[in-house]
Design a protein around this motif. Structure first.
Motif, PDB file in Angstrom:
ATOM      1  N   ARG A  90       0.848  -1.197   0.000  1.00 34.44           N
ATOM      2  CA  ARG A  90       0.000   0.000   0.000  1.00 34.44           C
ATOM      3  C   ARG A  90       0.879   1.242   0.000  1.00 34.44           C
ATOM      4  NH1 ARG A  90      -5.398   1.296   2.052  1.00 34.44           N
ATOM      5  NH2 ARG A  90      -5.857  -0.735   1.160  1.00 34.44           N
ATOM      6  N   ASN A  91       0.539   2.219  -0.845  1.00 36.75           N
ATOM      7  CA  ASN A  91       1.205   3.518  -0.903  1.00 36.75           C
ATOM      8  C   ASN A  91       0.126   4.554  -0.594  1.00 36.75           C
ATOM      9  OD1 ASN A  91       2.741   5.781  -1.449  1.00 36.75           O
ATOM     10  ND2 ASN A  91       3.558   5.018  -3.377  1.00 36.75           N
ATOM     11  N   GLU A  92       0.096   5.000   0.677  1.00 36.72           N
ATOM     12  CA  GLU A  92      -0.954   5.904   1.144  1.00 36.72           C
ATOM     13  C   GLU A  92      -0.875   7.273   0.477  1.00 36.72           C
ATOM     14  OE1 GLU A  92      -3.487   5.254   3.175  1.00 36.72           O
ATOM     15  OE2 GLU A  92      -2.854   3.217   3.681  1.00 36.72           O
ATOM     16  N   ASN A  93      -2.011   7.747   0.023  1.00 34.38           N
ATOM     17  CA  ASN A  93      -2.150   9.103  -0.529  1.00 34.38           C
ATOM     18  C   ASN A  93      -1.128   9.398  -1.632  1.00 34.38           C
ATOM     19  OD1 ASN A  93      -4.208   9.567   1.415  1.00 34.38           O
ATOM     20  ND2 ASN A  93      -2.637  10.015   2.932  1.00 34.38           N
ATOM     21  N   ALA A  94      -0.880   8.423  -2.477  1.00 38.02           N
ATOM     22  CA  ALA A  94       0.146   8.552  -3.517  1.00 38.02           C
ATOM     23  C   ALA A  94      -0.353   9.232  -4.786  1.00 38.02           C
ATOM     24  CB  ALA A  94       0.697   7.173  -3.867  1.00 38.02           C
ATOM     25  N   ALA A  95      -1.650   9.474  -4.867  1.00 36.89           N
ATOM     26  CA  ALA A  95      -2.221  10.129  -6.044  1.00 36.89           C
ATOM     27  C   ALA A  95      -3.208  11.197  -5.571  1.00 36.89           C
ATOM     28  CB  ALA A  95      -2.933   9.107  -6.927  1.00 36.89           C
ATOM     29  N   TRP A  96      -3.342  12.236  -6.360  1.00 40.83           N
ATOM     30  CA  TRP A  96      -4.316  13.268  -6.010  1.00 40.83           C
ATOM     31  C   TRP A  96      -4.998  13.804  -7.250  1.00 40.83           C
ATOM     32  CZ3 TRP A  96       0.813  14.367  -6.502  1.00 40.83           C
ATOM     33  CH2 TRP A  96       1.171  15.483  -7.251  1.00 40.83           C
ATOM     34  N   TYR A  97      -6.169  14.406  -7.003  1.00 48.86           N
ATOM     35  CA  TYR A  97      -6.963  14.980  -8.086  1.00 48.86           C
ATOM     36  C   TYR A  97      -7.821  16.108  -7.529  1.00 48.86           C
ATOM     37  CZ  TYR A  97     -10.783  12.267  -6.096  1.00 48.86           C
ATOM     38  OH  TYR A  97     -11.722  11.749  -5.225  1.00 48.86           O
ATOM     39  N   TYR A  98      -8.304  16.940  -8.427  1.00 47.03           N
ATOM     40  CA  TYR A  98      -9.189  18.049  -8.071  1.00 47.03           C
ATOM     41  C   TYR A  98     -10.524  17.780  -8.757  1.00 47.03           C
ATOM     42  CZ  TYR A  98      -4.893  20.291  -6.580  1.00 47.03           C
ATOM     43  OH  TYR A  98      -3.711  20.580  -5.946  1.00 47.03           O
ATOM     44  N   ASP A  99     -11.525  17.368  -7.986  1.00 45.05           N
ATOM     45  CA  ASP A  99     -12.805  17.064  -8.635  1.00 45.05           C
ATOM     46  C   ASP A  99     -13.560  18.332  -9.039  1.00 45.05           C
ATOM     47  OD1 ASP A  99     -13.486  17.727  -6.035  1.00 45.05           O
ATOM     48  OD2 ASP A  99     -14.678  15.939  -5.672  1.00 45.05           O
ATOM     49  N   ALA A 100     -13.216  19.456  -8.432  1.00 43.32           N
ATOM     50  CA  ALA A 100     -13.826  20.734  -8.811  1.00 43.32           C
ATOM     51  C   ALA A 100     -12.732  21.807  -8.802  1.00 43.32           C
ATOM     52  CB  ALA A 100     -14.954  21.083  -7.849  1.00 43.32           C
ATOM     53  N   PRO A 101     -11.797  21.747  -9.773  1.00 42.68           N
ATOM     54  CA  PRO A 101     -10.708  22.727  -9.767  1.00 42.68           C
ATOM     55  C   PRO A 101     -11.228  24.139 -10.013  1.00 42.68           C
ATOM     56  CG  PRO A 101     -10.695  21.488 -11.806  1.00 42.68           C
ATOM     57  CD  PRO A 101     -11.731  20.858 -10.921  1.00 42.68           C
ATOM     58  N   LYS A 102     -10.483  25.104  -9.507  1.00 40.79           N
ATOM     59  CA  LYS A 102     -10.821  26.502  -9.761  1.00 40.79           C
ATOM     60  C   LYS A 102     -10.596  26.795 -11.250  1.00 40.79           C
ATOM     61  CE  LYS A 102      -9.918  28.076  -5.105  1.00 40.79           C
ATOM     62  NZ  LYS A 102      -9.206  29.026  -4.251  1.00 40.79           N
ATOM     63  N   PRO A 103     -11.196  27.873 -11.760  1.00 43.65           N
ATOM     64  CA  PRO A 103     -11.085  28.169 -13.207  1.00 43.65           C
ATOM     65  C   PRO A 103      -9.657  28.194 -13.748  1.00 43.65           C
ATOM     66  CG  PRO A 103     -12.746  29.564 -12.207  1.00 43.65           C
ATOM     67  CD  PRO A 103     -12.080  28.819 -11.076  1.00 43.65           C
ATOM     68  N   ALA A 104      -8.702  28.684 -12.980  1.00 42.05           N
ATOM     69  CA  ALA A 104      -7.317  28.755 -13.466  1.00 42.05           C
ATOM     70  C   ALA A 104      -6.713  27.372 -13.690  1.00 42.05           C
ATOM     71  CB  ALA A 104      -6.459  29.538 -12.471  1.00 42.05           C
ATOM     72  N   ALA A 105      -7.319  26.346 -13.096  1.00 41.30           N
ATOM     73  CA  ALA A 105      -6.795  24.978 -13.210  1.00 41.30           C
ATOM     74  C   ALA A 105      -7.762  24.055 -13.940  1.00 41.30           C
ATOM     75  CB  ALA A 105      -6.493  24.432 -11.816  1.00 41.30           C
ATOM     76  N   ALA A 106      -8.614  24.610 -14.760  1.00 37.49           N
ATOM     77  CA  ALA A 106      -9.635  23.813 -15.453  1.00 37.49           C
ATOM     78  C   ALA A 106      -9.044  22.660 -16.263  1.00 37.49           C
ATOM     79  CB  ALA A 106     -10.466  24.716 -16.365  1.00 37.49           C
ATOM     80  N   GLU A 107      -7.810  22.802 -16.735  1.00 39.46           N
ATOM     81  CA  GLU A 107      -7.175  21.772 -17.566  1.00 39.46           C
ATOM     82  C   GLU A 107      -6.962  20.455 -16.821  1.00 39.46           C
ATOM     83  OE1 GLU A 107      -6.075  24.843 -17.232  1.00 39.46           O
ATOM     84  OE2 GLU A 107      -5.816  25.726 -19.203  1.00 39.46           O
ATOM     85  N   ILE A 108      -6.995  20.479 -15.490  1.00 35.18           N
ATOM     86  CA  ILE A 108      -6.741  19.243 -14.745  1.00 35.18           C
ATOM     87  C   ILE A 108      -8.015  18.592 -14.206  1.00 35.18           C
ATOM     88  CG2 ILE A 108      -4.352  19.778 -14.207  1.00 35.18           C
ATOM     89  CD1 ILE A 108      -5.304  20.613 -11.387  1.00 35.18           C
ATOM     90  N   ARG A 109      -9.164  19.091 -14.613  1.00 37.16           N
ATOM     91  CA  ARG A 109     -10.424  18.432 -14.230  1.00 37.16           C
ATOM     92  C   ARG A 109     -10.412  17.002 -14.791  1.00 37.16           C
ATOM     93  NH1 ARG A 109     -15.044  20.278 -12.461  1.00 37.16           N
ATOM     94  NH2 ARG A 109     -14.621  22.425 -13.082  1.00 37.16           N
ATOM     95  N   ASP A 110     -10.838  16.038 -13.982  1.00 41.12           N
ATOM     96  CA  ASP A 110     -10.887  14.616 -14.365  1.00 41.12           C
ATOM     97  C   ASP A 110      -9.494  14.039 -14.647  1.00 41.12           C
ATOM     98  OD1 ASP A 110     -13.711  14.593 -14.159  1.00 41.12           O
ATOM     99  OD2 ASP A 110     -13.868  15.382 -16.199  1.00 41.12           O
ATOM    100  N   ARG A 111      -8.476  14.573 -13.960  1.00 42.83           N
ATOM    101  CA  ARG A 111      -7.108  14.085 -14.123  1.00 42.83           C
ATOM    102  C   ARG A 111      -6.495  13.792 -12.752  1.00 42.83           C
ATOM    103  NH1 ARG A 111      -4.933  14.667 -19.131  1.00 42.83           N
ATOM    104  NH2 ARG A 111      -6.270  15.715 -20.617  1.00 42.83           N
ATOM    105  N   VAL A 112      -5.515  12.896 -12.751  1.00 43.46           N
ATOM    106  CA  VAL A 112      -4.883  12.438 -11.518  1.00 43.46           C
ATOM    107  C   VAL A 112      -3.369  12.544 -11.657  1.00 43.46           C
ATOM    108  CG1 VAL A 112      -4.619  10.474  -9.944  1.00 43.46           C
ATOM    109  CG2 VAL A 112      -6.805  10.841 -11.104  1.00 43.46           C
ATOM    110  N   ALA A 113      -2.707  13.014 -10.599  1.00 47.09           N
ATOM    111  CA  ALA A 113      -1.244  13.109 -10.554  1.00 47.09           C
ATOM    112  C   ALA A 113      -0.718  12.203  -9.435  1.00 47.09           C
ATOM    113  CB  ALA A 113      -0.810  14.551 -10.315  1.00 47.09           C
ATOM    114  N   PHE A 114       0.579  11.939  -9.467  1.00 45.63           N
ATOM    115  CA  PHE A 114       1.195  10.993  -8.530  1.00 45.63           C
ATOM    116  C   PHE A 114       2.418  11.585  -7.860  1.00 45.63           C
ATOM    117  CE2 PHE A 114      -0.846   8.600 -11.905  1.00 45.63           C
ATOM    118  CZ  PHE A 114      -1.596   7.671 -11.196  1.00 45.63           C
ATOM    119  N   TRP A 115       2.776  11.001  -6.718  1.00 49.65           N
ATOM    120  CA  TRP A 115       4.014  11.306  -6.013  1.00 49.65           C
ATOM    121  C   TRP A 115       4.317  10.130  -5.101  1.00 49.65           C
ATOM    122  CZ3 TRP A 115       3.922  14.779  -1.143  1.00 49.65           C
ATOM    123  CH2 TRP A 115       2.802  14.523  -0.370  1.00 49.65           C
TER     124      TRP A 115
END
Length: 122
Positions: A90-115
Protein backbone atom coordinates in the motif's frame (compact mmCIF):
# COMPACT_ATOMS: atom_id res chain seq x y z
CA UNK A 1 -9.82 32.78 -2.46
CA UNK A 2 -12.79 33.51 -0.22
CA UNK A 3 -16.13 31.87 -1.17
CA UNK A 4 -17.74 35.34 -1.17
CA UNK A 5 -15.15 36.85 -3.52
CA UNK A 6 -16.35 39.17 -6.26
CA UNK A 7 -15.83 38.18 -9.92
CA UNK A 8 -13.02 40.74 -10.30
CA UNK A 9 -11.26 39.15 -7.32
CA UNK A 10 -11.65 35.73 -8.95
CA UNK A 11 -10.08 37.06 -12.15
CA UNK A 12 -7.19 38.56 -10.19
CA UNK A 13 -6.62 35.21 -8.46
CA UNK A 14 -6.53 33.45 -11.83
CA UNK A 15 -4.00 35.99 -13.15
CA UNK A 16 -1.77 35.48 -10.10
CA UNK A 17 -2.00 31.71 -10.54
CA UNK A 18 -0.97 31.93 -14.19
CA UNK A 19 2.26 33.63 -13.09
CA UNK A 20 3.19 30.65 -10.92
CA UNK A 21 2.02 27.74 -13.04
CA UNK A 22 3.19 26.39 -16.32
CA UNK A 23 0.57 24.20 -17.94
CA UNK A 24 1.63 22.08 -20.90
CA UNK A 25 0.65 18.85 -22.61
CA UNK A 26 2.67 15.80 -23.55
CA UNK A 27 2.28 14.25 -27.00
CA UNK A 28 4.18 11.06 -26.19
CA UNK A 29 2.99 8.06 -24.22
CA UNK A 30 3.69 8.51 -20.52
CA UNK A 31 3.44 5.91 -17.76
CA UNK A 32 3.05 6.08 -14.00
CA UNK A 33 4.77 3.06 -12.38
CA UNK A 34 4.85 1.90 -8.78
CA UNK A 35 5.96 -1.39 -7.22
CA UNK A 36 6.86 -2.68 -10.68
CA UNK A 37 3.36 -2.16 -12.07
CA UNK A 38 2.01 0.36 -14.58
CA UNK A 39 -0.66 2.36 -12.74
CA UNK A 40 -1.53 4.73 -15.59
CA UNK A 41 -0.61 5.10 -19.26
CA UNK A 42 -1.61 7.80 -21.72
CA UNK A 43 -0.36 10.19 -24.37
CA UNK A 44 -2.90 12.76 -23.12
CA UNK A 45 -0.98 14.07 -20.10
CA UNK A 46 -1.17 17.63 -18.79
CA UNK A 47 1.84 18.92 -16.87
CA UNK A 48 1.29 21.52 -14.13
CA UNK A 49 4.10 22.71 -11.88
CA UNK A 50 6.18 19.69 -12.87
CA UNK A 51 3.41 17.17 -12.07
CA UNK A 52 1.97 14.94 -14.80
CA UNK A 53 -1.83 14.74 -14.65
CA UNK A 54 -3.21 11.63 -16.36
CA UNK A 55 -6.82 11.32 -17.51
CA UNK A 56 -8.79 9.38 -14.90
CA UNK A 57 -9.78 6.94 -17.66
CA UNK A 58 -6.07 6.03 -18.13
CA UNK A 59 -5.71 4.70 -14.57
CA UNK A 60 -6.03 1.11 -13.42
CA UNK A 61 -9.03 1.64 -11.17
CA UNK A 62 -8.57 -1.73 -9.44
CA UNK A 63 -5.39 -0.49 -7.70
CA UNK A 64 -6.89 2.77 -6.42
CA UNK A 65 -8.18 3.07 -2.87
CA UNK A 66 -10.13 6.20 -1.83
CA UNK A 67 -8.59 8.25 0.98
CA UNK A 68 -10.14 10.78 3.36
CA UNK A 69 -7.05 12.99 3.06
CA UNK A 70 -7.40 16.43 1.42
CA UNK A 71 -5.23 19.50 0.92
CA UNK A 72 -5.88 22.96 -0.48
CA UNK A 73 -4.03 24.84 -3.20
CA UNK A 74 -4.89 28.55 -3.40
CA UNK A 75 -5.23 28.52 -7.18
CA UNK A 76 -6.23 24.91 -7.98
CA UNK A 77 -8.68 24.24 -5.15
CA UNK A 78 -9.16 21.26 -2.86
CA UNK A 79 -7.18 18.14 -3.71
CA UNK A 80 -8.55 14.71 -2.84
CA UNK A 81 -6.23 11.74 -2.51
CA UNK A 82 -6.09 8.10 -3.51
CA UNK A 83 -3.87 5.36 -2.13
CA UNK A 84 -2.38 2.61 -4.29
CA UNK A 85 -2.70 -1.09 -3.51
CA UNK A 86 -0.31 -3.00 -5.80
CA UNK A 87 1.18 -6.44 -5.34
CA UNK A 88 0.22 -6.58 -1.68
CA UNK A 89 1.82 -3.21 -0.88
CA UNK A 90 0.00 0.00 0.00
CA UNK A 91 1.21 3.52 -0.90
CA UNK A 92 -0.95 5.90 1.14
CA UNK A 93 -2.15 9.10 -0.53
CA UNK A 94 0.15 8.55 -3.52
CA UNK A 95 -2.22 10.13 -6.04
CA UNK A 96 -4.32 13.27 -6.01
CA UNK A 97 -6.96 14.98 -8.09
CA UNK A 98 -9.19 18.05 -8.07
CA UNK A 99 -12.81 17.06 -8.63
CA UNK A 100 -13.83 20.73 -8.81
CA UNK A 101 -10.71 22.73 -9.77
CA UNK A 102 -10.82 26.50 -9.76
CA UNK A 103 -11.08 28.17 -13.21
CA UNK A 104 -7.32 28.76 -13.47
CA UNK A 105 -6.80 24.98 -13.21
CA UNK A 106 -9.63 23.81 -15.45
CA UNK A 107 -7.18 21.77 -17.57
CA UNK A 108 -6.74 19.24 -14.74
CA UNK A 109 -10.42 18.43 -14.23
CA UNK A 110 -10.89 14.62 -14.37
CA UNK A 111 -7.11 14.08 -14.12
CA UNK A 112 -4.88 12.44 -11.52
CA UNK A 113 -1.24 13.11 -10.55
CA UNK A 114 1.19 10.99 -8.53
CA UNK A 115 4.01 11.31 -6.01
CA UNK A 116 5.44 9.28 -3.09
CA UNK A 117 7.72 7.08 -5.18
CA UNK A 118 5.48 6.69 -8.22
CA UNK A 119 7.73 7.10 -11.28
CA UNK A 120 6.31 9.04 -14.22
CA UNK A 121 8.26 8.40 -17.40
CA UNK A 122 7.92 8.14 -21.17
Amino acid sequence: MRPDARPDEAAATARRASRYATISTESRIMQAVWNGQVIAESEDVVSVEGNAYFPRSALREEVLVPSAHTSVCPWKGTARYLSLDVGGKRNENAAWYYDAPKPAAAEIRDRVAFWKGVQVKP
